[in-house]
Design a protein around this motif. Structure first.
Motif, PDB file in Angstrom:
ATOM      1  N   ALA A 480       0.829  -1.222   0.000  1.00 59.90           N
ATOM      2  CA  ALA A 480       0.000   0.000   0.000  1.00 59.90           C
ATOM      3  C   ALA A 480       0.854   1.258   0.000  1.00 59.90           C
ATOM      4  O   ALA A 480       0.540   2.246  -0.679  1.00 59.90           O
ATOM      5  N   ALA A 481       1.963   1.266   0.752  1.00 64.20           N
ATOM      6  CA  ALA A 481       2.823   2.458   0.811  1.00 64.20           C
ATOM      7  C   ALA A 481       3.427   2.746  -0.562  1.00 64.20           C
ATOM      8  O   ALA A 481       3.496   3.912  -0.992  1.00 64.20           O
ATOM      9  N   ASP A 482       3.860   1.696  -1.272  1.00 61.91           N
ATOM     10  CA  ASP A 482       4.424   1.893  -2.622  1.00 61.91           C
ATOM     11  C   ASP A 482       3.355   2.401  -3.580  1.00 61.91           C
ATOM     12  O   ASP A 482       3.607   3.292  -4.401  1.00 61.91           O
ATOM     13  N   ALA A 484       0.758   4.150  -2.818  1.00 66.04           N
ATOM     14  CA  ALA A 484       0.449   5.557  -2.481  1.00 66.04           C
ATOM     15  C   ALA A 484       1.436   6.485  -3.190  1.00 66.04           C
ATOM     16  O   ALA A 484       1.057   7.558  -3.672  1.00 66.04           O
ATOM     17  N   GLY A 485       2.702   6.069  -3.297  1.00 70.87           N
ATOM     18  CA  GLY A 485       3.697   6.864  -4.026  1.00 70.87           C
ATOM     19  C   GLY A 485       3.384   6.961  -5.503  1.00 70.87           C
ATOM     20  O   GLY A 485       3.837   7.874  -6.186  1.00 70.87           O
ATOM     21  N   VAL A 489      -4.221   5.321  -3.397  1.00 71.07           N
ATOM     22  CA  VAL A 489      -4.273   5.146  -1.940  1.00 71.07           C
ATOM     23  C   VAL A 489      -5.366   4.131  -1.609  1.00 71.07           C
ATOM     24  O   VAL A 489      -6.535   4.329  -1.944  1.00 71.07           O
ATOM     25  N   GLU A 491      -6.937   1.271   1.500  1.00 73.98           N
ATOM     26  CA  GLU A 491      -6.975   0.961   2.937  1.00 73.98           C
ATOM     27  C   GLU A 491      -7.776  -0.326   3.128  1.00 73.98           C
ATOM     28  O   GLU A 491      -8.633  -0.652   2.297  1.00 73.98           O
TER      29      GLU A 491
END
Length: 599
Positions: A480-482, A484-485, A489, A491
């Motif tokens: 998820a963090a990658d 978001a970049g 996004v 969740e």
């Protein structure tokens, strides 16, 4: 079963010279092509300007290599056949190797497994001949000879008949020899080569003149074919004492197997995992799955920076700075492909013409047939319905705007089947796959934005819920963090569901469930062990595909021309993210030939 075997003390014996040479031959000489390689490299080391190779029965019966190099003195001939005797190095530094041969193993190895004759003369010296059969050396004797050396190897493996069983048919062994000679010829454009098999010349490359790069280009055109050079970009890069030159083909000129990849280190042909891996990485996001790039690349450096003594046949090398070598190759290829801009393979146009011309001709003509007036009228009746169509085919034409002089992809004239743009160029026409082209443009924009500032995001008024299995939800939430970049996004939303809260601002409305599933496929294809960059590029590619012009959408003239101009400005726009071509060009002269207007 011998129960007393463990009580028997093994006796250590010194192997005799003939046996030692046969063992060495097993490492160096696998098949006739290996013998040809060793002998041709010896000729190159001798400074030959012309090398003539002749074989019979795929090299089993005869291999003859004749060169016009420096030759050998009569007193040197017996020494040339003794193991570990060489003129190439003095033994003080095994990393300062500037020749192909250096171990002194090839000639005695060949003499151990076949009947070997060497005839040689230096310029101004006396000619001599020496023979060895199955390791037994006869004394050298005087012989008439031209300056240079002739090595004849007859009855290969007669002394080790078990090896003969592992050879393939004559045709396969001949092809292996031809491939070996071709590979050596590609690195030595100033040397002339001929290869004759069973009395028939099957390969010829006369010595080229001019500057090295021009000579290489001409030699590669002869050996690889004109199509390769016409569809290749020149590579010329340097980093930390390593110099990379050569030619790499456009992605749309890819092959179904890695048969057109030729890599050289200091002129030596190698099959090295580090370098082939770097070649693949250089084409990482421009080739379709299962396709392989075509390239001829020469890496040159100080011999101290590379160890060529790590493989019996010298097919692999070891770099002092392997990551530096890999980085140079990957960086130079990516830079070269990006600078190629919108170029696509010229062979695509040839294939397109071939497809047009593939309609079968009528089987017979009646030369005395004259149609009646009603038949002519019927054939010209434009109001008659078109068979097979309930309504007119999908096609839209545009006013003939002038073709811009500096626009290789021309001016849009029509859109057919609501996807393909027909554009008129100065000397022909271009057919563009609008969806594939726009997909590449969006992908390159996403990549540039991600690298510069991070992809701008746009919040959804109502988050979209996507139902997945629990393992899939866990897998996508793990990155998820990658994501978001990359502007996406997500969740957790309980169970196997995820909520998409933000999407990349530059993309048109997305089918988010389909996109999430494609991203999961990308993650599975790339595998957890693959580098993060490759995984993220695959995700960006899926986003670009979902955010590009859909097939079936009608485009106006302004929009079509804007797409063409954008393609001309964008790196790698000649192929979509999956490596397929985005456009093909047909020259007017070829179209006229298709219609019989030109010979």
């Amino acid at each position: 079963m011998n129960t007393h075997a463990h009580h028997i003390r093994p006796v250590i014996r010194q192997l005799d010279e003939a046996t030692a040479n046969r063992i060495a031959a097993g490492e160096v000489v696998e098949r006739p092509a290996s013998a040809v390689k060793e002998l041709v490299e010896n000729a190159l080391d001798a400074g030959a300007a012309r090398i003539d190779i002749a074989i019979e029965n795929g090299g089993r019966r005869l291999i003859r290599v004749c060169d016009d190099g420096c030759g050998m003195m009569p007193e040197d001939l017996p020494l040339a056949l003794s193991r570990h005797a060489t003129s190439k190095i003095d033994g003080s530094d095994l990393l300062a190797i500037r020749s192909f041969g250096f171990r002194g193993e090839a000639l005695p190895s060949l003499g151990a497994v076949g009947r070997l004759t060497i005839t040689s003369r230096t310029r101004g010296g006396e000619g001599a001949v020496i023979a060895v059969a199955g390791g037994k050396v006869a004394p050298a004797r005087p012989a008439a000879a031209n300056p240079g050396t002739i090595v004849e190897l007859r009855d290969l493996f007669f002394a080790t008949p078990a090896r003969l069983k592992f050879l393939r048919g004559d045709r396969a062994e001949t092809m292996a020899v031809a491939e070996c000679v071709r590979r050596l010829a590609m690195a030595e454009p100033f040397v002339g080569f001929t290869l004759t098999a069973d009395g028939k010349e099957i390969f010829r490359a006369d010595a080229e003149g001019g500057a090295l790069f021009d000579a290489l280009k001409t030699r590669l055109s002869r050996v690889m074919g004109r199509d390769f050079i016409d569809n290749a970009i020149a590579i010329d890069a340097e980093r930390d004492g390593l110099v990379l030159t050569g030619f790499a083909a456009l992605p749309t000129y890819s092959r179904g197997a890695a048969v057109a990849q030729h890599l050289y280190v200091n002129g030596r042909p190698v099959r090295d995992k580090l370098l082939t891996g770097a070649l693949r990485a250089g084409y990482m996001d421009v080739l379709a799955s299962g396709r392989h790039p075509a390239a001829v690349l020469y890496l040159t450096c100080d011999p101290q920076l590379v160890d060529v003594n790590v493989h019996p046949a010298k097919a692999e090398v070891r770099f002092r700075d392997p990551q530096g070598a890999r980085g140079l190759l990957v960086g130079a290829l990516r830079h070269g492909l990006a600078n190629a801009g919108h170029r696509a393979s010229s062979t695509l146009g040839d294939a397109t013409l071939a497809a047009f011309a593939a309609e079968p001709a009528p089987r017979a003509y009646r030369m005395d047939y004259r149609p009646s007036a009603p038949a002519i009228r019927a054939s010209l009746d434009l109001q008659a319905p078109v068979a097979g169509f309930a309504e007119a085919p999908s096609a839209r034409t545009e006013d003939p705007a002038p073709v811009p002089a500096d626009a290789p992809l021309g001016a849009a004239r029509a859109q057919i089947h609501e996807n393909y743009i027909i554009a008129q160029t100065e000397d022909g026409l271009v057919i563009v796959d609008a969806h594939a082209a726009h997909e590449r443009l969006v992908y390159e924009r996403l990549k540039a934005q991600a690298a510069a500032t991070g992809i701008a995001r746009q919040a959804l008024l109502i988050p979209e819920i996507v139902d997945l299995s629990e393992p899939d939800a866990a897998r996508i939430l793990a990155v998820a963090a990658d994501l978001a970049g990359l502007g996406l996004v997500i969740e957790p939303f309980g169970g196997g569901a995820v909520a998409v809260r933000e999407t990349p601002a530059m993309l048109t409305p997305l089918d988010l469930p389909a996109l999430i599933r494609d991203i999961l496929d990308d993650l599975a294809d790339q595998g957890a062990s693959d580098r993060l960059r490759a995984r993220l590029d695959a995700v960006l590619s899926s986003m670009a595909c979902h955010g590009s012009v859909r097939s079936g959408r009608r485009m106006g003239a302004e929009e079509m021309n804007a797409l063409l101009r954008d393609m001309e400005r964008t790196p790698k726009s000649g192929q979509c993210n999956h490596g397929r071509p985005t456009w093909v060009k047909l020259r007017l002269s070829d179209i006229e030939r298709l219609f019989g207007r030109k010979d």
